[in-house]
Enzyme design. Structure first.
Site, mmCIF file in Angstrom:
data_model
loop_
_atom_site.group_PDB
_atom_site.id
_atom_site.type_symbol
_atom_site.label_atom_id
_atom_site.label_comp_id
_atom_site.label_asym_id
_atom_site.label_seq_id
_atom_site.Cartn_x
_atom_site.Cartn_y
_atom_site.Cartn_z
ATOM 1 N N SER A 1 -12.809 4.420 4.731
ATOM 2 C CA SER A 1 -13.434 4.028 5.998
ATOM 3 C C SER A 1 -14.664 4.895 6.224
ATOM 4 O O SER A 1 -14.702 6.060 5.814
ATOM 5 C CB SER A 1 -12.446 4.204 7.157
ATOM 6 N N SER B 1 -8.735 2.558 8.726
ATOM 7 C CA SER B 1 -9.129 3.248 9.960
ATOM 8 C C SER B 1 -10.272 2.558 10.699
ATOM 9 O O SER B 1 -10.279 2.508 11.935
ATOM 10 C CB SER B 1 -9.538 4.691 9.653
ATOM 11 N N GLU C 1 -1.548 6.009 -8.837
ATOM 12 C CA GLU C 1 -2.496 7.017 -8.337
ATOM 13 C C GLU C 1 -2.353 8.328 -9.094
ATOM 14 O O GLU C 1 -1.248 8.793 -9.373
ATOM 15 C CB GLU C 1 -2.291 7.258 -6.831
ATOM 16 N N HIS D 1 -9.140 4.912 -2.234
ATOM 17 C CA HIS D 1 -8.446 4.939 -0.939
ATOM 18 C C HIS D 1 -9.319 5.695 0.061
ATOM 19 O O HIS D 1 -10.337 6.274 -0.308
ATOM 20 C CB HIS D 1 -7.094 5.645 -1.087
ATOM 21 N N ASN E 1 -10.335 0.605 -0.115
ATOM 22 C CA ASN E 1 -9.340 0.489 0.961
ATOM 23 C C ASN E 1 -9.914 0.877 2.318
ATOM 24 O O ASN E 1 -10.449 1.980 2.470
ATOM 25 C CB ASN E 1 -8.172 1.433 0.680
ATOM 26 N N ASP F 1 0.849 -1.190 0.000
ATOM 27 C CA ASP F 1 0.000 0.000 0.000
ATOM 28 C C ASP F 1 0.890 1.248 0.000
ATOM 29 O O ASP F 1 1.807 1.362 0.831
ATOM 30 C CB ASP F 1 -0.853 -0.055 1.279
ATOM 31 N N HIS F 2 0.646 2.166 -0.898
ATOM 32 C CA HIS F 2 1.387 3.435 -0.961
ATOM 33 C C HIS F 2 2.906 3.281 -1.024
ATOM 34 O O HIS F 2 3.642 3.942 -0.280
ATOM 35 C CB HIS F 2 1.025 4.350 0.221
#
Ligand code: G3H
Ligand code: 13P
Ligand code: ZN
Length: 333
Positions: A237, A280, A146, A234, A277, A94-95
């Site tokens: 949450s 959180s 991205e 992304h 994604n 991720d990232h």
């Protein structure tokens, strides 16, 4: 060099194709520790949902890269033990913020990597993304890129302001980089404070913040430009208020935490958005369960007695996301 295929993992290619065609999204859950991983695998195995295990650079530093890779390998075996005959599990970086980090993950058994060069100027984003794609594709590892900037903190990159992905750039970007999926910015952001109170209205009955809607017009423009191309969200949450309340009632302090309403994510999952994604929400579930035990049973000091309830709560959360929000249940029988 270890291939993800030896570990029983899969890349995202087929998974995304089916998800786009089927109008659902694959859950991408971040993990840093054993309890999170157990909960993710239990929820995925029980619902027969394909799943993406996400590891951030921070998670890799926290948990140790070697341990994480064996945990993912163990996850495949654990899934089978739980009766999931053909688990579809992706291990995803991720990232990723550099070629070296992405390469190291490819070399260590990841089946998918994200190169997040979204904070770089456009041409530099293309050049770095293409370099990662060229390397990863040699090993059949899929690459997420991205375009556009999410507000908030992206691992070690923090953005003061977001700017939506520009639909006029996506064809050029996808063609020149050869990326397999594209993370876009349409108003989501990372963390438990996705919007400032001044960006929201307030529900007069509950006093809760009501966030502004996602920019579905931008998403639809992008879909028109790249029909069927896998899109990633992304910062998705929803920051369940029941967890925020439990945390605040047991000594925590999360005033005005706010996320993306689940109806909007459900809507997005029906489109070309095929990866959503979530990190959180799992942190909140875990923290709420642990705080409750600590507050109600101050004499408790066996970690299993608070990590166990935390794991159960995370599993409940993951199952809810899979079944009621993303619609990926039963898609990996
Ligand atoms: O996008 C960021 C993820 O939530 C990972 O967060 O860098 O704190 O592990 P982290
Ligand atoms: P959240 O902070 O909304 O869970 O987003 C997680 C994420 O995008 C990981 O890359
Ligand atoms: Zn992210």
């Amino acid at each position: 060099m270890v291939s993800y295929k030896e570990l029983g993992l899969v890349n995202t290619r087929e998974m995304f194709k089916k998800a786009v065609a089927g109008g659902y999204a694959i859950p991408a859950f971040n993990f840093n520790n054993m309890e999170q991983l157990q909960a993710i695998i239990q929820a995925s195995a029980e619902t027969k949902s394909p799943v993406i295990l996400q590891v951030s650079k921070g998670a890799r530093n926290y948990a140790n890269q070697t341990l994480l890779r064996y945990m993912a390998e163990g996850a495949v075996e654990y899934a089978k033990e739980l009766g999931w005959e053909h688990p579809q599990i992706v291990l995803h970086l991720d990232h990723g913020d550099s070629f070296e980090l992405c390469k190291s993950c490819v070399d260590m058994g990841f089946s998918s990597v994200m190169i997040d060069a979204s904070s770089l100027p456009y041409e530099e984003n293309i050049a770095l993304t293409k370099k990662v794609v060229d390397y990863a594709h040699q090993y059949d590892v899929t690459v997420e890129a991205e375009l556009g900037v999410l507000a908030g903190v992206e691992d070690e990159v923090s953005a003061e302001e977001s700017h939506y992905t520009r639909p006029e750039e996506v064809i050029d970007f996808a063609t020149r980089t050869g990326c397999d999926s594209l993370a876009i910015s349409i108003g989501t952001s990372h963390g438990a404070y996705k919007f400032k109170p001044e960006q929201c209205t307030r529900d007069p009955k509950t006093g809760r913040l009501v966030p502004p809607p996602l920019a579905f017009n931008v998403l639809h423009e992008i879909e028109k430009k790249l029909p069927g191309f896998p899109i990633v969200l992304h910062g998705s949450s929803s920051v369940p208020q029941e967890y925020v309340d439990i945390i605040n009632a047991h000594g925590g302090k999360l005033p005005d935490a706010v996320g993306i309403p689940e109806e909007q994510l459900r809507e997005a999952a029906k489109s070309a958005v095929c990866k959503i994604n979530i990190d959180s929400d799992s942190r909140l579930a875990m923290t709420a369960a642990i705080r409750k035990v600590f507050d109600e049973k101050p004499g408790e000091f066996d970690p299993r007695k608070y990590l166990g309830p935390a794991r159960d709560e995370m599993k409940k959360l993951y199952m809810h996301k899979i079944v009621n929000v993303l619609g990926s249940d039963g898609k990996a029988e």
